[in-house]
Design a protein around this motif. Structure first.
Motif, PDB file in Angstrom:
ATOM      1  N   ASP A 192       0.826  -1.196   0.000  1.00 30.14           N
ATOM      2  CA  ASP A 192       0.000   0.000   0.000  1.00 30.14           C
ATOM      3  C   ASP A 192       0.868   1.258   0.000  1.00 30.14           C
ATOM      4  O   ASP A 192       0.443   2.332   0.368  1.00 30.14           O
ATOM      5  N   LEU A 193       2.148   1.089  -0.391  1.00 28.96           N
ATOM      6  CA  LEU A 193       3.032   2.247  -0.427  1.00 28.96           C
ATOM      7  C   LEU A 193       2.758   3.038  -1.696  1.00 28.96           C
ATOM      8  O   LEU A 193       2.697   2.459  -2.786  1.00 28.96           O
ATOM      9  N   HIS A 194       2.588   4.353  -1.564  1.00 27.14           N
ATOM     10  CA  HIS A 194       2.430   5.183  -2.755  1.00 27.14           C
ATOM     11  C   HIS A 194       3.803   5.425  -3.334  1.00 27.14           C
ATOM     12  O   HIS A 194       4.590   6.166  -2.771  1.00 27.14           O
ATOM     13  N   HIS A 195       4.056   4.786  -4.443  1.00 26.81           N
ATOM     14  CA  HIS A 195       5.430   4.838  -4.929  1.00 26.81           C
ATOM     15  C   HIS A 195       5.440   4.793  -6.454  1.00 26.81           C
ATOM     16  O   HIS A 195       4.468   4.381  -7.096  1.00 26.81           O
ATOM     17  N   SER A 196       6.544   5.244  -6.995  1.00 31.94           N
ATOM     18  CA  SER A 196       6.839   4.967  -8.397  1.00 31.94           C
ATOM     19  C   SER A 196       8.258   4.434  -8.446  1.00 31.94           C
ATOM     20  O   SER A 196       9.106   4.843  -7.647  1.00 31.94           O
ATOM     21  N   ILE A 197       8.479   3.501  -9.357  1.00 33.73           N
ATOM     22  CA  ILE A 197       9.800   2.885  -9.416  1.00 33.73           C
ATOM     23  C   ILE A 197      10.456   3.208 -10.747  1.00 33.73           C
ATOM     24  O   ILE A 197       9.869   2.981 -11.814  1.00 33.73           O
ATOM     25  N   ILE A 198      11.642   3.779 -10.670  1.00 28.93           N
ATOM     26  CA  ILE A 198      12.461   4.006 -11.859  1.00 28.93           C
ATOM     27  C   ILE A 198      13.438   2.839 -11.929  1.00 28.93           C
ATOM     28  O   ILE A 198      14.041   2.487 -10.911  1.00 28.93           O
TER      29      ILE A 198
END
Lengths: 417, 149
Positions: free
Chosen positions: B25-31
């Motif tokens: 449920d982590l608000h994240h974006s992954i590069i």
């Protein structure tokens, strides 16, 4: 008819510089052994003269006498053998030209002259090393002592000389062998280091590269289960579960293999260790991990050893975990840790259990990596534990062995020296 | 939105990592950077990322060690040597538990070192814990001040 080698004079000094009848020379080779047995000396030969003659005749070393003018006055059989001259051919000859290599002759003459001039000498009464020259012109290393004897105003020099060729040869051989050995050790060390480096690279690669595909297999079978689980038949799900279990098991195998490799490389330190305390603590930990088990653990008191604390913990952990595991079907499980101490042999430590035991026919297989005597479904494990134990015990200079009969428990023994 | 830079060359591991994070449920974006050079280019706005606004750094870097071109430890060393990135939270995420990797990793200033578990559920759990700690629990370092001119 034999005759004494040395003519005697009234003076009692058994050596005279000249003349010896030249016709009496004997061949060097093939000397008739009977000639060595002396006839009764002529009446003129005193007992002392006879003894001296015998000494010179039997000496292993060359005894050469030189008169004041530098001519050879006597030349014993050993000198004949060493230099390759017959006595009769050299008596009366200048010693310098006969047995001294050309490059040393000037020094010899100068030394003799200095002695006659003012009594100066630098070579008498001590051990010298120099070269001698044989009849064929070849040279050899020699050790010698020279004494000057003055009698009735006449001086003689007697040299006691030993051919050092064999000794020098032996020394050279020894040096050469040593050099070869050192060279071999150097080369082996390089090879060994290369092997160690290779092994390190190998385990590094195992740790990295073998686990990655395993993670993919595990991960994507899990993904499949999650994404398509509802549409999959039950036995397909069961297959996926098996895949997952197998990847976990292989992951453990890889880890165990790696830790075994690391154990072999880790430096070993020795310090006094209270094995009683260590065993008690490990049994406590095992009890805490499976509180439903009822195991009677006995640990002998005052059990000490000198060893690596971290590695010996691994040994006891493995042996006790095995004992714990293989007694799991016993209602009254017993595990005993003890030792036998006798003065004449190394202390033997043991871990005994009343578990399922093993077939003694396979006792030697127990300690090989990935060897298992039980089915995984009966008793879990990768088969690396006892290989690890053996590696550690061997690194301590000890040995490990086991005794058992099926159904009658097992006992594992080890020494640490 | 938290930004995570994932430096990993194994496409399967990348997919599994993305998958595991998606389930959190982590608000994240992954590069994703596929090697050490790409990672540095992204962070420093050089090479294929030249001109990128680098004022906002990722909140977390997940760094694999065995990478093509520049390996993970070299990347770590360069990140720490740069004034703009030296405080960036970096967690090494690798298969290796070689002592020398641990030693070098921590010596070069890694903030954490996690071994990738083989089992996916354990892997996902480890990633969740890393993300939750570094993105939610931990106080991030202050943004680097602009150079004095």
């Amino acid at each position: 008819m034999t005759r004494p080698r040395l003519k005697t004079r009234d003076s009692g000094f058994g050596i005279r510089p000249s003349p010896l009848p030249p016709a009496q020379g004997r061949p060097i080779e093939g000397r008739d052994s009977r000639r060595r047995v002396r006839d009764t000396p002529r009446p003129a030969l005193t007992r002392s003269d006879a003894l001296r003659a015998a000494l010179l005749e039997s000496a292993l070393d060359c005894v050469i006498t030189m008169d004041a003018d530098g001519n050879i006055a006597d030349f014993n059989p050993a000198a004949e053998r060493t230099f390759g001259y017959r006595q009769c051919d050299v008596i009366g000859q200048p010693l310098c030209d006969i047995i001294i290599p050309p490059d040393l002759r000037d020094a010899h003459r100068a030394g003799l002259a200095a002695y006659h001039r003012d009594g100066r000498e630098r070579v008498l009464n001590r051990r010298l090393e120099m070269r001698g020259m044989r009849a064929d012109g070849s040279e050899f290393p020699a050790a010698l002592t020279i004494v000057a004897t003055r009698h009735d105003g006449v001086v003689f020099f007697t040299a006691h000389l030993r051919d050092l060729s064999d000794q020098k040869q032996a020394e050279e051989n020894l040096l050469r062998l040593n050099a070869e050995l050192e060279d071999r050790v150097r080369r082996r060390t390089v090879q060994l280091q290369a092997a160690i480096d290779e092994l390190e690279a190998f385990s590094y690669s195992v740790s990295h590269d073998l686990r990655a595909p395993l993670r993919s297999i595990a991960g994507f079978s899990q993904a499949l289960l999650e994404d398509a689980g509802t549409t999959l038949p039950a036995d397909a799900k069961e297959d996926l579960a098996r895949i997952r279990a197998a990847t976990q098991r292989m992951g453990h195998l890889i880890d165990d293999l790696l830790s075994l490799a690391m154990l072999s490389r880790a430096p070993l330190t020795r310090e006094p260790i209270d094995l009683s305390d260590l065993a008690t603590r490990i049994l406590g930990e095992l009890g805490a991990q499976s509180p439903h088990r009822s195991v009677a653990g006995t640990v002998a008191a005052n059990m000490t050893a000198a060893g690596d604390p971290r590695l010996l913990r691994v040994v006891l952990e493995n042996l006790l975990t095995n004992a714990w595991k293989f007694t799991s079907r016993r209602e009254h499980a017993c595990i005993e840790v003890g030792y036998t101490d006798r003065e004449d042999v190394a202390t033997v430590f043991y871990v005994r259990d009343n578990g399922v035991g093993f077939d003694p026919r396979y006792a030697d297989k127990l300690f090989g990596p990935f060897q298992r005597l039980h089915h995984v479904r009966d008793f879990p494990g990768t088969g690396i534990g006892l290989a690890t134990v053996r590696r550690i015990v061997q690194r301590h200079g000890g040995r490990v062995w086991a005794e058992s009969h099926v159904g009658q428990g097992a006992c594992f023994f080890f020494t640490l020296t | 939105m938290y930004e995570i830079l994932l430096v990993d060359d194994d496409p399967d591991d990348v997919d599994l990592t993305l998958r595991a994070f998606r389930k959190t449920d982590l608000h994240h974006s992954i590069i994703v950077a596929r090697d050490g050079v790409q990672a540095l280019d992204y962070l420093l706005g050089t090479g294929e990322h030249s001109g990128r606004d680098t004022s906002a750094l990722p909140h977390l870097v997940l760094l694999d060690l065995k990478l093509p071109r520049l390996d993970g430890l070299q990347v770590l060393e360069r990140i720490r040597a740069n004034r703009m990135t030296k405080l960036l939270p970096i967690v090494i995420l690798t298969s290796s538990i070689e002592r020398r990797d641990l030693l070098t990793g921590y010596s070069l200033g890694a903030n954490g070192y996690v071994r990738k578990p083989v089992d996916f559920q354990e892997f996902a759990e480890a990633l969740y814990q890393i993300g939750a700690f570094w993105l939610l629990t931990n106080q991030p370092p202050p943004a680097p001040s602009p150079p004095i001119t």
